[in-house]
Design a protein around this motif. Sequence first.
Motif, short mmCIF file in Angstrom:
data_model
loop_
_atom_site.label_atom_id
_atom_site.label_comp_id
_atom_site.label_asym_id
_atom_site.label_seq_id
_atom_site.Cartn_x
_atom_site.Cartn_y
_atom_site.Cartn_z
N THR A 77 0.82 -1.22 0.00
CA THR A 77 0.00 0.00 0.00
C THR A 77 0.85 1.27 0.00
OG1 THR A 77 -0.17 -0.23 2.40
CG2 THR A 77 -2.00 -1.07 1.09
N ALA A 78 2.16 1.15 0.19
CA ALA A 78 3.07 2.30 0.15
C ALA A 78 4.41 1.84 -0.41
CB ALA A 78 3.24 2.91 1.54
N ALA A 79 5.29 2.79 -0.72
CA ALA A 79 6.58 2.45 -1.32
C ALA A 79 7.58 1.93 -0.30
CB ALA A 79 7.15 3.67 -2.04
N SER A 80 7.21 1.92 0.97
CA SER A 80 8.07 1.38 2.02
C SER A 80 7.18 0.83 3.12
CB SER A 80 8.97 2.49 2.59
OG SER A 80 9.66 2.04 3.75
N LEU A 81 7.70 -0.17 3.84
CA LEU A 81 7.07 -0.57 5.09
C LEU A 81 7.52 0.41 6.17
CD1 LEU A 81 7.70 -4.43 4.91
CD2 LEU A 81 5.59 -3.20 4.33
N HIS A 82 6.78 0.46 7.30
CA HIS A 82 7.23 1.31 8.40
C HIS A 82 7.49 0.47 9.63
CE1 HIS A 82 3.29 1.19 10.30
NE2 HIS A 82 2.71 1.74 9.25
N VAL A 83 7.86 1.12 10.71
CA VAL A 83 8.27 0.43 11.93
C VAL A 83 7.20 -0.53 12.45
CG1 VAL A 83 8.67 0.87 14.40
CG2 VAL A 83 10.06 2.01 12.70
N GLY A 84 5.94 -0.25 12.13
CA GLY A 84 4.86 -1.15 12.55
C GLY A 84 5.00 -2.55 12.00
N SER A 85 5.73 -2.71 10.89
CA SER A 85 5.95 -4.04 10.29
C SER A 85 7.22 -4.71 10.79
CB SER A 85 6.03 -3.92 8.75
OG SER A 85 4.83 -3.45 8.21
N LEU A 86 8.01 -4.00 11.58
CA LEU A 86 9.33 -4.51 11.94
C LEU A 86 9.26 -5.74 12.84
CD1 LEU A 86 12.26 -4.02 11.37
CD2 LEU A 86 12.34 -2.37 13.24
N ILE A 87 8.24 -5.85 13.66
CA ILE A 87 8.12 -7.03 14.52
C ILE A 87 7.96 -8.29 13.65
CG2 ILE A 87 5.62 -6.81 14.88
CD1 ILE A 87 6.08 -7.81 17.75
N GLN A 88 7.19 -8.18 12.55
CA GLN A 88 7.01 -9.32 11.65
C GLN A 88 8.31 -9.63 10.90
OE1 GLN A 88 3.93 -7.31 11.93
NE2 GLN A 88 3.43 -9.05 13.24
N ILE A 89 9.02 -8.59 10.47
CA ILE A 89 10.28 -8.79 9.77
C ILE A 89 11.28 -9.50 10.68
CG2 ILE A 89 12.23 -7.62 8.66
CD1 ILE A 89 10.23 -5.41 7.83
N MET A 90 11.31 -9.10 11.95
CA MET A 90 12.22 -9.75 12.90
C MET A 90 11.82 -11.22 13.13
SD MET A 90 14.70 -7.77 13.77
CE MET A 90 15.37 -8.60 15.22
#
Length: 415
Positions: free
Chosen positions: A46-59
């Motif tokens: 939905t945007a050109a970047s993910l934000h910190v709200g997605s970082l828990i999933q990335i980790m």
Amino acid sequence: MTYHPKSDFLSVMIERGFLADCTDYQGLDEACAKGVVPGYIGFDATAASLHVGSLIQIMMLRWLQKCGGRPIVLMGGGTTKVGDPSGRDTERSLLTAEKIDANIAGIRQVFASYVTFGEGPGDAIMVNNAEWLDELKYIDFLRDIGRHFSVNRMLSFESVKTRLEREQSLSFLEFNYMILQAYDFMELNRRYGCLLQMGGSDQWGNIVNGIDLTRRVLDREIYGLTSPLLTTSDGRKMGKSAAGAIWLNAEMLSPYEFWQFWRNTTDADVGRFLKLYTELPVAECDRLGALAGSEINHAKITLANEVTALLHGRAAAEAAEATAREVFEKGGVGDDLPTLVLTAAQIGEGIANTALFVQSGLAASGKEAKRLFSEGGARINDELVTEARLMTAAEIAPGLKLTAGKKRHALVTLG
């Protein structure tokens, strides 16, 4: 949490605070202990970047790989065309296919910092669900997949119930989202042997749907694991700041601003964030989180350095800390501060000082800038600003240091 896992992955999820719920602790634990478990998380474009709200999933994907699993990053090229109603009060704006592809290209950049991609059994892969969703034939899909879903049950899910209870519109397009996400899980299992879907706790219903569908159609057992929906100790949603979203792509938010976001963590969140967003040992996270008084600032700098180093590299973290020390401790102007460059034409006969705070990202609006002024929270070159006024090109030419509150700074220069 009373379950005592055998596998490294579930142990990490529990010890570090990632785990909210799991569909089958023992089954997933045994699968992880036995061999390589492919697991996925979906990210809509939905945007050109993910934000910190997605970082828990990335980790979570990073830890899965570090513990011997295989991360699957699922880009929602297809589902973004529909829109996930979870956590939404209103319908999402629909994006064109071209805009979605551009967003995916931007998002792809961040993942290489966290997981290793490749062709090996434990190497991460990135997949776009448009590969199968764009090819679906509607009548065939309704007949083969839709018959496994009960509308009564779909209406009971929180993401749907909340919208209906508030009498807010839920389009038929969005209502289909949970079926498509369930289909994704089944398709990833069929194509890549995916055994695990992870996501925030608001995705529980969607994950369970995928498990049920895969069991019915393929007669296979797969698993789901959710993380807590994270808010800061003062109730704010993770990933947002006064100046907007904390983006993960350096082009959308400088490494210094990213570092500063973590440096500004409230005291009560430091220990928890160290466990979730860094790889420091749990005992060290607890020790740092328990520091009090001025010593907690050391823990916050450690948090900012470790999180920034994972995303942007150790050199960027060290540069950000050096800039912060120059600005905070020595009263100077750091080289790495966010910089707004204005032309003489843009300034004209004068530009409002409120506009400088907005354009440099220190205030979300002119109204907020004026509130900063009235509350004594704004400075230009360390001088208190109490009222709005025009500033000339001659005043800006030597360079201005803007300060909002005690910890947020930006430079304004004439280009």
